[in-house]
Design a protein around this motif. Structure first.
Motif, PDB file in Angstrom:
ATOM      1  N   SER A  85       0.837  -1.200   0.000  1.00 49.53           N
ATOM      2  CA  SER A  85       0.000   0.000   0.000  1.00 49.53           C
ATOM      3  C   SER A  85       0.873   1.252   0.000  1.00 49.53           C
ATOM      4  CB  SER A  85      -0.911   0.015   1.221  1.00 49.53           C
ATOM      5  OG  SER A  85      -0.150   0.177   2.415  1.00 49.53           O
ATOM      6  N   SER A  86       0.316   2.334  -0.505  1.00 49.87           N
ATOM      7  CA  SER A  86       1.066   3.589  -0.584  1.00 49.87           C
ATOM      8  C   SER A  86       1.503   4.065   0.795  1.00 49.87           C
ATOM      9  CB  SER A  86       0.212   4.668  -1.259  1.00 49.87           C
ATOM     10  OG  SER A  86      -0.121   4.293  -2.581  1.00 49.87           O
ATOM     11  N   TRP A  87       0.628   3.938   1.792  1.00 51.52           N
ATOM     12  CA  TRP A  87       0.967   4.394   3.130  1.00 51.52           C
ATOM     13  C   TRP A  87       2.090   3.561   3.741  1.00 51.52           C
ATOM     14  CZ3 TRP A  87      -0.537   8.997   4.142  1.00 51.52           C
ATOM     15  CH2 TRP A  87      -1.732   9.487   3.602  1.00 51.52           C
ATOM     16  N   ARG A  88       2.088   2.266   3.469  1.00 50.79           N
ATOM     17  CA  ARG A  88       3.166   1.431   3.993  1.00 50.79           C
ATOM     18  C   ARG A  88       4.497   1.784   3.343  1.00 50.79           C
ATOM     19  NH1 ARG A  88       3.275  -5.225   4.349  1.00 50.79           N
ATOM     20  NH2 ARG A  88       5.236  -5.350   5.553  1.00 50.79           N
ATOM     21  N   ILE A  89       4.458   2.066   2.063  1.00 46.85           N
ATOM     22  CA  ILE A  89       5.686   2.474   1.360  1.00 46.85           C
ATOM     23  C   ILE A  89       6.197   3.795   1.917  1.00 46.85           C
ATOM     24  CG2 ILE A  89       6.620   3.218  -0.858  1.00 46.85           C
ATOM     25  CD1 ILE A  89       4.682   1.241  -2.188  1.00 46.85           C
ATOM     26  N   ILE A  90       5.281   4.725   2.171  1.00 45.74           N
ATOM     27  CA  ILE A  90       5.685   6.036   2.706  1.00 45.74           C
ATOM     28  C   ILE A  90       6.350   5.885   4.070  1.00 45.74           C
ATOM     29  CG2 ILE A  90       4.795   8.211   3.632  1.00 45.74           C
ATOM     30  CD1 ILE A  90       2.757   8.202   1.338  1.00 45.74           C
ATOM     31  N   PHE A  91       5.725   5.105   4.958  1.00 48.50           N
ATOM     32  CA  PHE A  91       6.241   4.999   6.328  1.00 48.50           C
ATOM     33  C   PHE A  91       7.428   4.044   6.446  1.00 48.50           C
ATOM     34  CE2 PHE A  91       1.992   6.673   7.338  1.00 48.50           C
ATOM     35  CZ  PHE A  91       2.354   7.666   8.245  1.00 48.50           C
ATOM     36  N   LYS A  92       7.512   3.052   5.556  1.00 48.97           N
ATOM     37  CA  LYS A  92       8.580   2.054   5.690  1.00 48.97           C
ATOM     38  C   LYS A  92       9.788   2.355   4.815  1.00 48.97           C
ATOM     39  CE  LYS A  92       9.347  -2.952   5.670  1.00 48.97           C
ATOM     40  NZ  LYS A  92       8.735  -4.295   5.463  1.00 48.97           N
ATOM     41  N   HIS A  93       9.567   2.957   3.648  1.00 50.15           N
ATOM     42  CA  HIS A  93      10.664   3.140   2.700  1.00 50.15           C
ATOM     43  C   HIS A  93      11.015   4.612   2.435  1.00 50.15           C
ATOM     44  CE1 HIS A  93      10.763  -1.116   1.763  1.00 50.15           C
ATOM     45  NE2 HIS A  93       9.460  -1.107   1.510  1.00 50.15           N
ATOM     46  N   ILE A  94      10.034   5.481   2.450  1.00 51.60           N
ATOM     47  CA  ILE A  94      10.284   6.876   2.091  1.00 51.60           C
ATOM     48  C   ILE A  94      10.802   7.683   3.278  1.00 51.60           C
ATOM     49  CG2 ILE A  94       9.266   9.015   1.236  1.00 51.60           C
ATOM     50  CD1 ILE A  94       9.502   6.894  -0.908  1.00 51.60           C
ATOM     51  N   ILE A  95       9.990   7.772   4.325  1.00 48.52           N
ATOM     52  CA  ILE A  95      10.338   8.621   5.468  1.00 48.52           C
ATOM     53  C   ILE A  95      11.654   8.205   6.142  1.00 48.52           C
ATOM     54  CG2 ILE A  95       9.616   9.335   7.786  1.00 48.52           C
ATOM     55  CD1 ILE A  95       6.783   9.510   6.777  1.00 48.52           C
ATOM     56  N   PRO A  96      11.887   6.901   6.420  1.00 40.56           N
ATOM     57  CA  PRO A  96      13.169   6.547   7.058  1.00 40.56           C
ATOM     58  C   PRO A  96      14.385   6.944   6.237  1.00 40.56           C
ATOM     59  CG  PRO A  96      11.612   4.732   7.227  1.00 40.56           C
ATOM     60  CD  PRO A  96      10.996   5.722   6.301  1.00 40.56           C
ATOM     61  N   ASN A  97      14.280   6.929   4.918  1.00 38.91           N
ATOM     62  CA  ASN A  97      15.419   7.270   4.080  1.00 38.91           C
ATOM     63  C   ASN A  97      15.499   8.769   3.759  1.00 38.91           C
ATOM     64  OD1 ASN A  97      16.721   4.582   3.225  1.00 38.91           O
ATOM     65  ND2 ASN A  97      14.549   4.200   2.858  1.00 38.91           N
ATOM     66  N   ALA A  98      14.457   9.507   4.118  1.00 37.67           N
ATOM     67  CA  ALA A  98      14.462  10.953   3.878  1.00 37.67           C
ATOM     68  C   ALA A  98      14.714  11.741   5.150  1.00 37.67           C
ATOM     69  CB  ALA A  98      13.124  11.379   3.269  1.00 37.67           C
ATOM     70  N   ILE A  99      15.005  11.047   6.241  1.00 38.42           N
ATOM     71  CA  ILE A  99      15.054  11.701   7.544  1.00 38.42           C
ATOM     72  C   ILE A  99      16.354  12.464   7.795  1.00 38.42           C
ATOM     73  CG2 ILE A  99      16.118   9.888   8.963  1.00 38.42           C
ATOM     74  CD1 ILE A  99      12.908  11.842   9.797  1.00 38.42           C
ATOM     75  N   SER A 100      17.436  12.110   7.111  1.00 40.90           N
ATOM     76  CA  SER A 100      18.740  12.717   7.400  1.00 40.90           C
ATOM     77  C   SER A 100      18.743  14.241   7.252  1.00 40.90           C
ATOM     78  CB  SER A 100      19.814  12.096   6.506  1.00 40.90           C
ATOM     79  OG  SER A 100      21.081  12.675   6.777  1.00 40.90           O
ATOM     80  N   PRO A 101      18.314  14.821   6.118  1.00 41.54           N
ATOM     81  CA  PRO A 101      18.291  16.283   6.027  1.00 41.54           C
ATOM     82  C   PRO A 101      17.314  16.921   6.995  1.00 41.54           C
ATOM     83  CG  PRO A 101      17.203  15.307   4.120  1.00 41.54           C
ATOM     84  CD  PRO A 101      17.860  14.199   4.858  1.00 41.54           C
ATOM     85  N   VAL A 102      16.260  16.202   7.364  1.00 42.00           N
ATOM     86  CA  VAL A 102      15.291  16.728   8.333  1.00 42.00           C
ATOM     87  C   VAL A 102      15.942  16.854   9.708  1.00 42.00           C
ATOM     88  CG1 VAL A 102      13.108  16.288   9.500  1.00 42.00           C
ATOM     89  CG2 VAL A 102      13.327  15.826   7.052  1.00 42.00           C
ATOM     90  N   VAL A 103      16.717  15.842  10.103  1.00 40.50           N
ATOM     91  CA  VAL A 103      17.416  15.885  11.386  1.00 40.50           C
ATOM     92  C   VAL A 103      18.376  17.077  11.440  1.00 40.50           C
ATOM     93  CG1 VAL A 103      19.078  14.679  12.853  1.00 40.50           C
ATOM     94  CG2 VAL A 103      17.197  13.418  11.804  1.00 40.50           C
ATOM     95  N   ILE A 104      19.090  17.300  10.344  1.00 38.17           N
ATOM     96  CA  ILE A 104      20.013  18.436  10.282  1.00 38.17           C
ATOM     97  C   ILE A 104      19.258  19.748  10.451  1.00 38.17           C
ATOM     98  CG2 ILE A 104      21.615  19.688   8.790  1.00 38.17           C
ATOM     99  CD1 ILE A 104      22.294  16.993   7.476  1.00 38.17           C
ATOM    100  N   GLN A 105      18.131  19.883   9.751  1.00 40.36           N
ATOM    101  CA  GLN A 105      17.346  21.112   9.838  1.00 40.36           C
ATOM    102  C   GLN A 105      16.752  21.302  11.225  1.00 40.36           C
ATOM    103  OE1 GLN A 105      17.229  23.330   7.313  1.00 40.36           O
ATOM    104  NE2 GLN A 105      16.155  24.713   8.721  1.00 40.36           N
ATOM    105  N   VAL A 106      16.345  20.215  11.866  1.00 40.16           N
ATOM    106  CA  VAL A 106      15.791  20.303  13.218  1.00 40.16           C
ATOM    107  C   VAL A 106      16.820  20.868  14.186  1.00 40.16           C
ATOM    108  CG1 VAL A 106      15.103  18.900  15.206  1.00 40.16           C
ATOM    109  CG2 VAL A 106      13.991  18.560  13.007  1.00 40.16           C
ATOM    110  N   THR A 107      18.036  20.342  14.138  1.00 44.57           N
ATOM    111  CA  THR A 107      19.076  20.816  15.055  1.00 44.57           C
ATOM    112  C   THR A 107      19.434  22.279  14.789  1.00 44.57           C
ATOM    113  OG1 THR A 107      20.792  19.945  13.549  1.00 44.57           O
ATOM    114  CG2 THR A 107      20.083  18.528  15.356  1.00 44.57           C
ATOM    115  N   LEU A 108      19.352  22.700  13.542  1.00 46.23           N
ATOM    116  CA  LEU A 108      19.646  24.091  13.220  1.00 46.23           C
ATOM    117  C   LEU A 108      18.499  25.019  13.610  1.00 46.23           C
ATOM    118  CD1 LEU A 108      21.294  23.658   9.694  1.00 46.23           C
ATOM    119  CD2 LEU A 108      22.449  24.318  11.806  1.00 46.23           C
ATOM    120  N   ASP A 109      17.274  24.497  13.635  1.00 48.78           N
ATOM    121  CA  ASP A 109      16.093  25.333  13.889  1.00 48.78           C
ATOM    122  C   ASP A 109      15.791  25.525  15.368  1.00 48.78           C
ATOM    123  OD1 ASP A 109      15.436  26.143  11.398  1.00 48.78           O
ATOM    124  OD2 ASP A 109      13.831  24.705  11.061  1.00 48.78           O
TER     125      ASP A 109
END
Length: 291
Positions: free
Chosen positions: A193-217
């Motif tokens: 399902s699209s939601w499973r792909i988003i939560f299992k494959h997309i978000i975990p692999n897209a989290i690195s730049p988000v973590v960087i932005q969080v620490t800067l913000d």
């Protein structure tokens, strides 16, 4: 005559955490980390460090200069400023961190949905984000906080609304790349399902730049919280909050310099500490710096 050959078995070397190894090589990041840890420990153990009540009024000792009894002096109603700074750290730092984490979570989720589904969903989400980004962040935060009402909860909502578009754009950009990867295409082929792909494959692999932005913000969010408090749109008296303390204290700057100076110094140190940590984590996690 026999010769014995002694074979030395090499001892196992302890595994080195590459993140911690790189972190130790950055003295400025360690300095920022030390400052934040010190502030957090002081705020957590505030009841053990000081015996004063941060909201108790003592008119007899109003505008007392820094001394052995009151390290940072007292304010216009005799409250110990050092005590109020310690208890205010819980509020200022806690609100700043909570707002950024909340904005990062919802922004990443919305950005992943926008990038994965595309089409009209992507268009509607990104136009809404563009509308928010069209306004100066501080002005928009002030307008939202004033509309909702002057209190800390509404100030948090206002800051989160301002911060979310940054994470939406980051997550969307990463998602547009990730959805073309072979493992994502394979997951689609196998009927996930699209939601499973988003939560299992997309978000975990897209989290690195988000973590960087969080620490800067986080440092910026703490400043915005203090700014709204300074303008009377954040925490309300007698709540010990750095921005609110500076808002009242600057009126007495010429006669009682310690009143706004020490809360301002605490705000400066906390903001610098988080910015130094954010810069260090960005250097560690950014793939361009690992080449």
């Amino acid at each position: 005559m026999s010769t014995e050959v002694v074979v030395q078995v090499p001892q196992k070397r302890k595994a080195v955490n590459p993140f911690w190894f790189k972190l130790k090589k950055n003295p400025l990041t360690l300095a920022g980390l030390a400052v934040i840890v010190l502030i957090l420990l002081a705020s957590v153990f505030a009841p053990l460090i000081t015996s004063y009540d941060p909201t108790k009024i003592n008119i007899i000792e109003r505008f007392g200069a820094p001394s052995a009894k009151h390290w940072f002096g007292t304010d216009e109603v005799g409250r110990d400023i050092f005590t109020r700074i310690l208890y205010g750290a819980r509020l200022s730092l806690g609100v700043g961190v909570a707002v950024v984490l909340g904005a990062g979570f919802f922004g990443t989720l919305i950005g992943a949905i926008s990038g994965y589904f595309g089409g009209r969903v992507d268009l509607a989400i990104m136009r809404a984000m563009d509308m928010i980004l069209a306004f100066p962040s501080l002005v928009l935060a002030m307008a939202v906080a004033a509309t909702l009402g002057p209190n800390l909860q509404n100030a948090m909502i206002a800051i989160a609304i301002v911060k979310i578009p940054v994470y939406v754009r980051l997550a969307r950009a990463e998602t547009l790349v990730l959805r073309e990867k072979l493992y994502v295409q394979a997951a689609i082929t196998f009927g996930l399902s699209s939601w499973r792909i988003i939560f299992k494959h997309i978000i975990p692999n897209a989290i690195s730049p988000v973590v960087i932005q969080v620490t800067l913000d986080i440092g910026d969010a703490i400043l915005v919280v203090a700014t709204l408090g300074f303008l009377g749109l954040g925490a309300q008296p007698p709540t010990p909050e750095w921005g609110a303390m500076i808002s009242i204290g600057w009126k007495y700057l010429l006669d009682y310099w310690w009143y706004p100076t020490f809360p301002g110094l605490a705000l400066f140190l906390a903001s610098c500490g988080f910015n130094l940590i954010g810069d260090g984590i960005r250097d560690i996690l950014d793939p361009k710096n690992n080449r």
